[in-house]
Design an enzyme around this catalytic site. Sequence first.
Site, mmCIF file in Angstrom:
data_model
loop_
_atom_site.group_PDB
_atom_site.id
_atom_site.type_symbol
_atom_site.label_atom_id
_atom_site.label_comp_id
_atom_site.label_asym_id
_atom_site.label_seq_id
_atom_site.Cartn_x
_atom_site.Cartn_y
_atom_site.Cartn_z
ATOM 1 C CB CYS A 191 -3.561 13.547 -0.203
ATOM 2 S SG CYS A 191 -4.429 11.981 -0.127
ATOM 3 C CB CYS A 226 -9.741 16.668 -1.489
ATOM 4 S SG CYS A 226 -9.933 15.229 -0.435
ATOM 5 C CB CYS A 275 -0.472 7.501 14.868
ATOM 6 S SG CYS A 275 -1.721 7.910 16.112
ATOM 7 C CB CYS A 316 -9.792 8.606 -3.963
ATOM 8 S SG CYS A 316 -8.590 8.958 -2.661
#
Length: 461
Positions: free
Chosen positions: A90, A87, A416, A167
């Site tokens: 993460c 995935c 960010c 998840c």
Amino acid sequence: MHGIIKNMEQLRKNDTFEVSIEAYNSSGSGVARISGRAVFVPRTIVGERWRIVIVKVTAGAVYGRAVEPIELSPERIEPECEYCLRCGGCGLWHMSYAEELRFKLARVNDALSHIAHQSAAAERITGSDSVYHYRNKGIYAVREVGGKACKGFFAPRSHDIVPVAHCLIQSELADKTAESVVRFMDENGIPAYDEVSKRGLVRHVYLRRAVKTEDAVAVIVAAGGFGAKTQKLIEHLRAECPELSGIVLNVNKSAGNTVLSGSFHTLWGRDTVNDSLCGISYELSPQAFYQINPPQAERLYRKAAEYAALTGRETVLDMYCGAGTISLFLAQGAGRVIGAEIIPEAVENARANAVRNGIENAEFICADASEAAEKFLSGGVRPEVIVVDPPRKGMDEAAVRALCGMMPERMVYVSCNPATLARDITVFEDCGYTLTRAEAFDLFPRTSHVETVVLMTRKNK
């Protein structure tokens, strides 16, 4: 470096080496050095030694794959997420949370040191109370896999779906809602949308839930409506997901990557979520921006307010204000707050949220940062404090110079992206502002993202 030594200037694909992991890159991959070149090795930890194979060599970077461990770090853990190798969500489940925080703080300070050329560093990083189920917003892609509808997330740098049953960073209600939708699709012969053929119906399932209230709104993103099966869908979701307070259909016919686009139709309940942040109440439409980890966002905003050092008399400008989350919080300690945002819907949300909370000393305009600064200058506005919270790409240099031309005493920058923050700091410095303080906050555990708040003060007052 030990092990196989290759007498060559050029590294080649399929070469093997034994290496020591010395640092991390910005995505959290380990960095080793071979013949003076940095080699990026995903899912390795500083202090480890690995046998690696070179998988890609470009003029700018070399990539390796960890093949066999020689010495592992005590910070290595067994990944709890079974999907993390496939995935694209993460990438840090292989390291302890303490090591993740060390990596993120180092990432911020490396950017401040090497890009911004600053001696000042972030004083600390504030970790999240939980690394599990912290997201208040979940977006699942829906595709057909093996003849059945499937929910999941895209693999890195592709639109190939990785089916995900549960998840670990999404809310459990988000998992349950998305699973309920794909089950309904299979039971009722409703096809998933196909990006290539442009056929099919359901594209995504989106869920936003509040932290301070029980509100939770599900949005089904589709290329069209459900016709005669609409009521059956509503009854199905209400039975399987009684926590929902609203169900919305977003008809998105666009060919781009934007998840929420086009028209919105409330199928049942309310289409907005009521929540609060730092004591301010918000009504949030599905497309409104809102921090996905509210407890951490509150800590971030309180640090921004601390750096702003308001006494109740100041005029504060809040650039990139969105729906006014920072503006309205700062308004409690300022004389006047003016927020600027380029998205008209967000400006309307901000104004409505001010009225909703009885805040009368906050106003909002629709303009980008450069336009807003020019408008304020020509109007004689002279703020003591300017707060900026730009997107990942950071600020336009012209916007930085225009804001500095207003000569505020303090600039508070919420970022960010450490790299664009550091780049922008160099422009602020050129305009007469000094980096005084910085602190990092982890709003996105188990990903490489990190937020930073910095204070810059005017040198010549």
